[in-house]
Design an enzyme around this catalytic site. Structure first.
Site, PDB file in Angstrom:
ATOM      1  N   GLU A  85      40.322  43.080  44.703  1.00 42.81           N
ATOM      2  CA  GLU A  85      40.192  42.744  43.278  1.00 42.81           C
ATOM      3  C   GLU A  85      41.116  41.591  42.867  1.00 42.81           C
ATOM      4  O   GLU A  85      42.341  41.674  43.054  1.00 42.81           O
ATOM      5  CB  GLU A  85      40.508  43.982  42.425  1.00 42.81           C
ATOM      6  CG  GLU A  85      40.228  43.758  40.952  1.00 42.81           C
ATOM      7  CD  GLU A  85      40.399  45.019  40.111  1.00 42.81           C
ATOM      8  OE1 GLU A  85      40.755  46.075  40.657  1.00 42.81           O
ATOM      9  OE2 GLU A  85      40.176  44.917  38.891  1.00 42.81           O
TER      10      GLU A  85
ATOM     11  N   LYS B  60      44.343  54.070  36.839  1.00 44.40           N
ATOM     12  CA  LYS B  60      43.617  53.185  37.771  1.00 44.40           C
ATOM     13  C   LYS B  60      44.424  51.905  37.960  1.00 44.40           C
ATOM     14  O   LYS B  60      44.548  51.375  39.056  1.00 44.40           O
ATOM     15  CB  LYS B  60      42.214  52.901  37.229  1.00 44.40           C
ATOM     16  CG  LYS B  60      41.331  52.061  38.155  1.00 44.40           C
ATOM     17  CD  LYS B  60      41.525  50.562  37.992  1.00 44.40           C
ATOM     18  CE  LYS B  60      40.548  49.784  38.853  1.00 44.40           C
ATOM     19  NZ  LYS B  60      40.879  48.363  38.958  1.00 44.40           N
TER      20      LYS B  60
ATOM     21  N   ASP C 153      47.050  56.542  54.315  1.00 46.22           N
ATOM     22  CA  ASP C 153      45.767  57.131  53.927  1.00 46.22           C
ATOM     23  C   ASP C 153      45.640  57.095  52.398  1.00 46.22           C
ATOM     24  O   ASP C 153      46.195  57.945  51.703  1.00 46.22           O
ATOM     25  CB  ASP C 153      45.734  58.570  54.468  1.00 46.22           C
ATOM     26  CG  ASP C 153      44.446  59.295  54.167  1.00 46.22           C
ATOM     27  OD1 ASP C 153      43.694  58.839  53.291  1.00 46.22           O
ATOM     28  OD2 ASP C 153      44.201  60.326  54.805  1.00 46.22           O
TER      29      ASP C 153
ATOM     30  N   HIS D 210      42.753  38.088  33.796  1.00 48.96           N
ATOM     31  CA  HIS D 210      41.863  38.603  34.836  1.00 48.96           C
ATOM     32  C   HIS D 210      40.793  37.571  35.169  1.00 48.96           C
ATOM     33  O   HIS D 210      40.544  37.268  36.329  1.00 48.96           O
ATOM     34  CB  HIS D 210      41.228  39.917  34.341  1.00 48.96           C
ATOM     35  CG  HIS D 210      40.409  40.607  35.387  1.00 48.96           C
ATOM     36  ND1 HIS D 210      40.957  41.101  36.546  1.00 48.96           N
ATOM     37  CD2 HIS D 210      39.090  40.866  35.452  1.00 48.96           C
ATOM     38  CE1 HIS D 210      40.006  41.650  37.280  1.00 48.96           C
ATOM     39  NE2 HIS D 210      38.857  41.520  36.628  1.00 48.96           N
TER      40      HIS D 210
END
Ligand code: HMG
Length: 442
Positions: A85, A280, A296, A393
């Site tokens: 991202e 998030k 992991d 962004h």
């Protein structure tokens, strides 16, 4: 077309690819070319990757970026981040630079215990089961010695085993709830091996226990597995400074920014719809470092989100306060990580990432990962409460849009320059490309 195949796993890599492309693709040569263009020309390196998982047909690349200038407990780090991202690495870097000038990040590992459980069914007298557990507990630990002896030499091993009665939830359901210290290993294999040994001893020795009736001797083990919920493997990360030192943006005062920032965190604490997105943003930073260091991320994600719901309602992982003119922003999260074992000694880029981080212990890595999450959260909240998220962004996303439209290097240079002073939106970029191409053909 709907196709199935038996014995696929036994085929060679090239036969697997033949089957895949012939079954699913109209342009078989093109599909093969795409798969093969990601193969490594170094056969040994390719084989290493082929053998990480099963039925491998190619490699799936993620970019590895770095975020410099992280001052953590007085030591400077450049943090490796593997993520697809755009703007995440830039945001982390910007937050790192911001806090570098304000004392940096302070972190502390609170606890490092991990959990595993043997889930079993027993339908007899509870007192008899308790007696049996007390009788067999030391034997459970002794029988696991061949598995635990090396870990014990290093200072880790089994911390404790408890008998837990879960019959209020399911009739006859009990657990051996065990805690472990696995030091620099994430410890999944170690814990699972210990648990499977506990289960074997626990079931077999029940047959000889005189305090059981014949029926009670029949303990049914359902499964033995570690838990990825690790609320006792906790790390704390924080930043703080005088409110007036938050001043960086000419359009908003430090006080107003601090107030809005605290409000934004408060909202994430009480409103689950916001908390999920807020967290998030934290996981943007955490997952990227977890992936780069060969850990992991599914285990980390599951454990972190369970922790975010520990009080019965999903809530923010980070918190903030202003007291006596001091702004403090912090987070406590559970992180079960390893810096030895698993991929850490196998994947060349994981080894390189760990070297970049000065070969951290698992405890040090917990602190670095938590900081990446907090930095990411700070950057996102700062944008959200000031310019809005889209400005930064989209600025970072510009190259992706240009690539989608097959922009040439010259077009990229011209449009990157153009968007230094113009707001990036998907529509604006598409229009700008069209204009540029129209002018060229004019
Ligand atoms: P800016 O102020 O336009 O950047 O911020 P700048 O050009 O003035 O540069 C300042 C510094 O930012 C640089 O310092 C770098 O550290 C970094 P320098 O290296 O020049 O000394 N930086 C970069 N680093 C690497 N490559 C670049 C780059 N550009 C700046 N190209 C920025 C731009 C994107 C950093 C800022 O707007 C920002 O932090 N935005 C937040 C972005 C973000 O959070 N992205 C995550 C994805 S959105 C999401 O998924 C989460 C969310 O939903 C979570 C939530 O809701 O809470 C938002």
């Amino acid at each position: 077309m709907c196709a199935s195949i038996s014995g696929f796993s036994k085929l060679s890599k090239s036969k697997k690819i033949d089957w895949i492309v012939e079954t699913y693709f109209s342009n078989t040569e093109d599909a093969k070319r795409i798969l093969k263009q990601y193969w490594n020309t170094n056969d040994k390196l390719q084989q290493l990757h082929d053998e990480f998982i099963e039925n491998t047909i190619t490699n799936y690349y993620l970019p590895l970026g770095v975020a410099p200038n992280f001052l953590i407990n007085g030591k400077i780090y450049t943090i490796p981040m593997a993520i697809e991202e755009s703007s995440v690495v830039a945001a982390a870097s910007k937050a790192a630079k911001f806090w570098m000038d304000r004392g940096g990040f302070k972190t502390k590992v609170i606890s490092t215990t991990k959990i595993g459980q043997v889930h079993f069914m027993y339908y007899g007298n509870i007192e008899n089961l308790k007696n049996y557990f007390n009788h067999i507990k030391s034997r459970l630990i002794d029988d696991a010695k061949p598995i635990t002896k090396n870990m014990e030499k290093r200072g880790g091993g089994i911390v404790d085993i408890e008998l837990r009665n879960k019959t209020q939830d399911i009739k006859g359901y009990y657990q051996l709830h065990a805690s472990f210290e696995t030091l620099d290993a994430m410890g999944a294999n170690f814990i699972n091996s210990c648990l499977e040994q506990f289960a074997k001893t626990f079931k077999n020795e029940a047959l000889n226990f005189e305090g059981f009736s014949e029926q009670e001797k029949n303990i049914q083990v359902v499964m033995s597995i570690l838990s990825n919920y690790v609320p006792d493997c906790l790390v704390h990360a924080e930043v703080s400074c005088k409110v007036e030192d938050l001043n960086e943006d000419k359009n908003i005062s430090a006080e107003e920014f601090a107030t809005k920032f605290v409000q934004a965190v408060n909202i994430a604490e009480v409103e689950p719809y916001r908390a999920v997105t807020h967290n998030k943003g934290i996981m943007n930073g955490i997952d990227a470092v977890v992936l780069a260091t060969g850990n992991d991320f599914r285990a980390v994600e599951a454990g972190v989100h369970a922790y975010a719901s520990r009080n019965g309602k999903y809530s923010s992982l980070s918190h903030t306060k202003i007291e006596d003119g001091i702004f403090t922003f912090w987070m406590e999260i559970p992180l079960a990580l390893g810096t030895i074992g698993g991929l850490t000694g196998l994947h060349p880029l994981v080894k390189l990432s760990l070297e970049l981080l000065h070969h951290p212990t698992a405890k040090e890595l917990m602190q670095i990962v938590a900081v990446a999450g907090l930095a990411q959260n700070f950057a996102a909240l700062r944008s959200l409460t000031t310019t809005g998220i889209q400005e930064g962004h989209m600025k970072m996303h510009l190259m992706n849009i240009l690539n989608q439209f097959g922009a040439t290097e010259t077009e990229k240079a011209t449009l990157t320059d153009h968007f230094k002073t113009n707001l990036v939106t998907h529509t604006a970029v598409v229009e700008a490309i069209k204009d540029l191409r129209f002018k060229k053909n004019d």
